[in-house]
Write a protein that holds these residues in place. Structure first.
Motif, PDB file in Angstrom:
ATOM      1  N   GLU A  33       0.841  -1.192   0.000  1.00 38.54           N
ATOM      2  CA  GLU A  33       0.000   0.000   0.000  1.00 38.54           C
ATOM      3  C   GLU A  33       0.880   1.248   0.000  1.00 38.54           C
ATOM      4  OE1 GLU A  33      -3.199   0.045  -0.188  1.00 38.54           O
ATOM      5  OE2 GLU A  33      -3.777  -1.991   0.359  1.00 38.54           O
ATOM      6  N   TYR A  93       2.304  -9.949   1.590  1.00 41.43           N
ATOM      7  CA  TYR A  93       2.637  -9.031   2.685  1.00 41.43           C
ATOM      8  C   TYR A  93       4.017  -9.347   3.250  1.00 41.43           C
ATOM      9  CZ  TYR A  93       2.202  -6.881   7.362  1.00 41.43           C
ATOM     10  OH  TYR A  93       2.409  -6.156   8.509  1.00 41.43           O
ATOM     11  N   MET A 230      -3.853  -9.691   2.293  1.00 39.08           N
ATOM     12  CA  MET A 230      -4.447  -8.372   2.489  1.00 39.08           C
ATOM     13  C   MET A 230      -5.233  -8.356   3.794  1.00 39.08           C
ATOM     14  SD  MET A 230      -7.098  -6.226   0.031  1.00 39.08           S
ATOM     15  CE  MET A 230      -5.928  -5.894  -1.283  1.00 39.08           C
ATOM     16  N   SER A 234      -6.435  -2.749   4.448  1.00 39.41           N
ATOM     17  CA  SER A 234      -6.181  -2.615   3.013  1.00 39.41           C
ATOM     18  C   SER A 234      -7.438  -2.910   2.208  1.00 39.41           C
ATOM     19  CB  SER A 234      -5.063  -3.567   2.586  1.00 39.41           C
ATOM     20  OG  SER A 234      -3.849  -3.234   3.200  1.00 39.41           O
ATOM     21  N   ARG A 237      -9.867  -0.059   2.259  1.00 33.41           N
ATOM     22  CA  ARG A 237      -9.418   1.041   1.403  1.00 33.41           C
ATOM     23  C   ARG A 237      -9.903   0.823  -0.028  1.00 33.41           C
ATOM     24  NH1 ARG A 237      -4.528   2.012   0.023  1.00 33.41           N
ATOM     25  NH2 ARG A 237      -4.707   4.264  -0.092  1.00 33.41           N
TER      26      ARG A 237
END
Length: 263
Positions: A33, A93, A230, A234, A237
């Protein structure tokens, strides 16, 4: 005394009990992100990341910066420890955090003889302390091949051109989870067919099926992912209208290999 570096806070307590006297450093950054501009060394990049995370999360920027400065300062003291053990999972991630850290060692550290890596094919946060105790003896010294691959992939990830990621979509035994993780990242660029990311497309399909609750949408989305990468922050968003990664690209040659896959 060892330094354990891992993907967040979920295992800190377990590590502190399992390895008394050792130091645990959680790497708290959602690198998929926001901006990760090229060329900036870690201190300057941490300031960029802190500004972004503060703006998006509402946390005071001074607190976020303090966390990053403390993290980077502890990393810089790695030579004080008899071993530095990296614990990271298979998902996007974690893989981004791993290549960032390995790149730092490749470019900054004069000696990495005490650097060890545990590559987990399951989620550390779900593991028992007994499982951690099983994994620990399997740690291996980080090789020159791993450092080189990670550093090159980190540069490609930070590039403005997603085509730079293409060489790293081929499986490589040095970092076996990196290629599928970066392939999933590529699917978050706007697709050539409709300008949406894969996540946006999945959300639309779930909404067509009648799901409206935010938490239910996140759960349904996560169940469709081969490797959950995720978090809810996230996801929300994207749900609230955050643009896909790299918006503005009219044509992305990498995506053509993914667009025929079912979401």
């Amino acid at each position: 005394m060892r330094l354990h570096i891992t993907n967040g806070d979920s295992v800190v307590g377990s590590f502190q009990e399992l390895f008394p006297g050792d130091t645990v450093l959680p790497w708290r950054d959602v690198l998929h992100e926001g901006p990760v501009p090229p060329e900036l060394p870690l201190p300057e990049l941490s300031e960029v990341r802190a500004q972004f995370l503060s703006a998006e999360s509402g946390r005071p920027v001074e607190r976020v910066l303090a966390d990053f400065h403390a993290r980077d300062g502890l990393l810089a003291r790695y030579a004080e420890f008899e071993e530095v053990v990296l614990w990271f999972e298979h998902d996007l991630y974690d893989q981004l955090q791993l290549i960032q850290i390995l790149d730092w060692f490749q470019t900054q550290a004069p000696d990495t003889a005490n650097l060890r890596l545990i590559q987990a094919d399951d989620y550390l946060g779900r593991m028992s302390r007994a499982r951690f105790a099983e994994l620990f003896p399997a740690r291996r010294a980080v090789s020159a091949a791993q450092l080189g691959l990670a550093s090159a992939a980190w540069r490609a990830f930070r590039s403005a051109d997603p085509a730079d990621l293409e060489p790293f979509l081929v499986p490589n035994a040095a970092l076996p989870f990196l290629a599928p993780a970066l392939a999933r990242l590529c699917e978050e660029y706007p697709w050539t067919t409709d300008g949406l990311s894969r996540t946006q497309r999945v959300i639309r399909e779930l909404q067509r099926q009648g799901l409206t609750d935010r938490s239910e949408l996140f759960g349904a989305f996560s169940r469709q992912e081969q490797a959950i990468w995720m978090g809810d922050w996230s996801f929300f968003r994207v749900l609230d209208g955050a643009a896909p990664r790299g918006t503005g690209w009219q044509w992305n040659p990498i995506l053509r290999r993914f667009e025929s896959r079912p979401s």
